[in-house]
Design an enzyme around this catalytic site. Structure first.
Site, mmCIF file in Angstrom:
data_model
loop_
_atom_site.group_PDB
_atom_site.id
_atom_site.type_symbol
_atom_site.label_atom_id
_atom_site.label_comp_id
_atom_site.label_asym_id
_atom_site.label_seq_id
_atom_site.Cartn_x
_atom_site.Cartn_y
_atom_site.Cartn_z
ATOM 1 N N ARG A 199 -10.800 19.956 -12.512
ATOM 2 C CA ARG A 199 -11.905 19.016 -12.726
ATOM 3 C C ARG A 199 -11.691 18.189 -13.999
ATOM 4 O O ARG A 199 -12.403 17.231 -14.233
ATOM 5 C CB ARG A 199 -13.223 19.786 -12.870
ATOM 6 N N HIS A 237 7.822 -21.311 -1.794
ATOM 7 C CA HIS A 237 8.721 -21.694 -2.884
ATOM 8 C C HIS A 237 9.912 -20.747 -3.015
ATOM 9 O O HIS A 237 10.536 -20.694 -4.078
ATOM 10 C CB HIS A 237 7.933 -21.797 -4.194
#
Ligand code: F6R
Length: 610
Positions: A27, A506
């Protein structure tokens, strides 16, 4: 994301509680503490850092044969990790001890009342301490009654375990929106926030529901509803192994964390707004004057956090009209950036320990910039060295691949940008309200979106053998494409590549050929048609396209081979829902490829090297 363990039985409480806390390690925590019933009093010990530090301190506590106690691992939310802020907290005379998981929203109000009316002196910066004083105030020899009475005063989320020195044979716990279970042992009983804490000792579990109070003694576990009527609860027999239990039933931490996003986003939004819904940035002291002084913003981060930065740039320029640049931390520090006292430097980091980010922060500070950080780990180095900190409330992130930290970082960036825009007067009230409302609706929309997991899993089955995947998008979808691509490559090892869709022509379009797989993100209405043209471009070269669009934008179905829909929301906030299917896709692809999802090769959770 704290962890709680309570034990009551026949001696050895200290060791059993410590062992339980260690099993809650996943946790995440930064400090730990324990309270033991000992010789008619409550012996409390706490330590910052590893549980081993607590164990070392406990060696000196003479409560070796204590038969009852409560323990806690803390993940700081209010106040930095320190012994004073670690739990258990006690009332003034140390006769009541509590551990608390969650956030007490009205703690400031309670603190003021307890101080003004009852002369209570607080010893920590936590919200939780108020609970100990409150129970102490109502205690008249009956812990169950006092806890129940105190719970009526609490607003927020909590699971609380309490002990009273005068009743060492009882632990009382109460739950609202924070996990709590009780375990049946032989001649002993337990409480905990998660099943893994108890697996070694108890496999018969009661799952405690919201607003229920539990009285635990050595021989009995009694559960009460809000009206304090006894409730009958079936025992849940746990058959999982420890590994499965840690993950709360999920196969991997990454999937668990993906599913925690609605809660993380909601929690981060809650912490960033006041009771009327207006933005209140906890921990940020930027005034209108400060903001008027700022000429330029730099957002600096690494990896996933830098993708959150790109969305932050969009939001700050759009809402606050301040020129904003995003830089990768490892580049920033070596390129003599143009920075002065009129620069606001925002750094984003989940761990708060990424060395490149920290070095960039120091560089910016040395050049006179004001530093604001968006961090998940309270008290981390980045947080400590910043002028202002705005915490994401994602809770501990265990999987190496960042998911819930990213979406909560996005929430923080939106809130910061909205706050700046409103304060500076660059954002009209109606716009501010509209975007805030949209953000507020996201937790429910994310929950809905996560229900589509089976569909994403099916797509994963069709694509997991591809060795090259392109992600394209425009506007904010460029950031989402970058993040989706990073998620995929880091856990599945597929070569993935993200590019602004308008930039394809491009050069990169040369790579598109028959069968190339392109994931085309078209989540924003205002760029939808442009994206359709880009999809057309890659389709014309033989690409297979998986599209992502808002529900209702069905035009995309005419071009894409399959489409993932996200719930309808404003264009400004689409990155939050749009990234979720991509996280799930990366997860399922990696799973089908048999990869070690939570610990991908060559990667670490916190990168503390240059
Ligand atoms: C990718 C990932 C990394 C981190 C990066 C920065 O899933 O987790 O790209 O985002 O290493 O880490 P923090 O946010 O801890 O500074």
């Amino acid at each position: 994301m704290c962890g709680i363990v309570g034990y009551i039985g026949g001696g050895g409480a200290k060791h059993i509680i410590i062992d339980g806390l260690k099993r809650l390690e996943y946790r995440g925590y930064d400090s730990a503490g324990i309270a033991l019933a000992a010789d008619g009093r409550l012996a409390v010990e706490k330590a910052v850092g590893r549980i081993a530090n607590l164990e070392a301190r406990l060696a000196e506590v003479s409560a070796e044969d204590s038969h009852a106690g409560i323990g806690h691992t803390r993940w700081a939310t209010h106040g930095a990790p320190s012994r004073a802020n670690a739990h258990p907290h006690t009332n003034a005379d140390g006769t009541i001890a509590i551990v608390h998981n969650g956030i007490i929203e009205n703690y400031a109000e309670l603190k003021e009342r307890l101080t003004a009316e009852h002369g209570v002196r607080f010893r920590s910066e936590t919200d939780s301490e108020a609970v100990a004083h409150l129970i102490g105030l109502f205690y008249e020899g009956d812990l169950l009654a006092a806890v129940n009475r105190a719970a009526r005063e609490l607003r927020g989320t909590y699971s609380v375990c309490a002990m009273a020195a005068a009743e060492p044979d009882k632990i009382v716990a109460v739950r609202k929106d924070a996990p709590l279970i009780a375990g049946l042992g032989e001649n002993c009983n337990f409480l905990a926030s998660d099943i893994p804490a108890l697996l070694k000792y108890a496999r018969m579990i009661y799952l405690i529901e919201n607003n229920e109070t539990v009285l635990v003694t050595r021989n009995e576990i009694s559960i009460f509803n809000e009206k304090m009527e006894k409730v009958k609860r079936d025992v849940f027999h746990v058959t999982w192994d420890a590994d499965a239990a840690e993950k709360g039933g999920y196969d991997h931490f990454m999937r668990k964390e993906i599913f925690e996003q609605p809660a993380g986003v909601a929690e981060t939004l809650n912490r960033g707004s006041d009771e009327n819904g207006a933005i209140k940035l906890d921990g940020i002291s930027l005034t209108k004057r400060d903001l008027e002084h700022i000429e330029r913003v730099y957002i600096v981060a690494c990896g996933t956090a830098s993708h959150a930065g790109l969305v932050g740039k969009f939001a700050i320029e759009r809402f606050a009209r301040i020129p904003t640049e995003v830089d990768i931390a490892s580049e920033f520090r070596y390129r003599e950036p143009y920075i002065n006292a009129k620069t606001l430097f925002i750094c984003i980091s989940q761990s708060g320990e990424t060395l490149d980010t920290l070095a960039a922060l120091r560089e910016a500070k040395s050049r006179g910039a004001r530093v604001l950080s968006v961090v998940n780990v309270v008290g981390s180095s980045v947080a400590r060295e910043s002028d202002d900190v705005f915490y994401t409330r994602a809770g501990p992130e265990i999987a190496v691949a960042s998911t819930k930290a990213f979406t909560t970082q996005l929430v923080c960036m939106y809130l910061i940008a909205l706050y700046m825009g409103r304060t500076l007067g660059t954002l009209p009230d109606a716009e501010y309200e509209r975007v805030l409302l949209e953000l507020g609706q996201l937790p429910d929309k994310l929950t809905l979106l996560l229900e589509d997991e089976p569909k994403i899993r099916d797509i994963a089955k069709r694509i997991y053998k591809n060795e090259r995947i392109f992600f394209i998008g425009r506007g904010n979808d460029v950031s989402v494409a970058l993040e989706g691509s990073l998620k995929l490559k880091e856990i599945s090892y597929i070569h993935s590549f993200a590019i602004a869709a308008g930039e394809l022509k491009h050069g990169t379009i040369a790579l598109i050929e028959q069968g190339s797989l392109v994931i085309a993100l078209a989540s924003q209405d205002r760029l939808f048609e442009k994206m359709l043209s880009n999809i057309e471009e890659v389709k014309a070269r033989g690409a297979r396209v998986i599209g992502l669009a808002k529900a209702g934008n069905r035009e995309i179905e005419k071009l894409a081979d399959e489409v993932i829909y996200i719930p309808v929301c404003a264009d400004e906030v689409t990155p939050i829902p749009a990234v979720v299917p991509l996280q799930l896709l990366a997860y399922h692809v990696a799973k089908l490829r048999g990869c070690d999802i939570d610990k991908p090769k060559n990667l670490a959770k916190a990168v503390t090297v240059e």
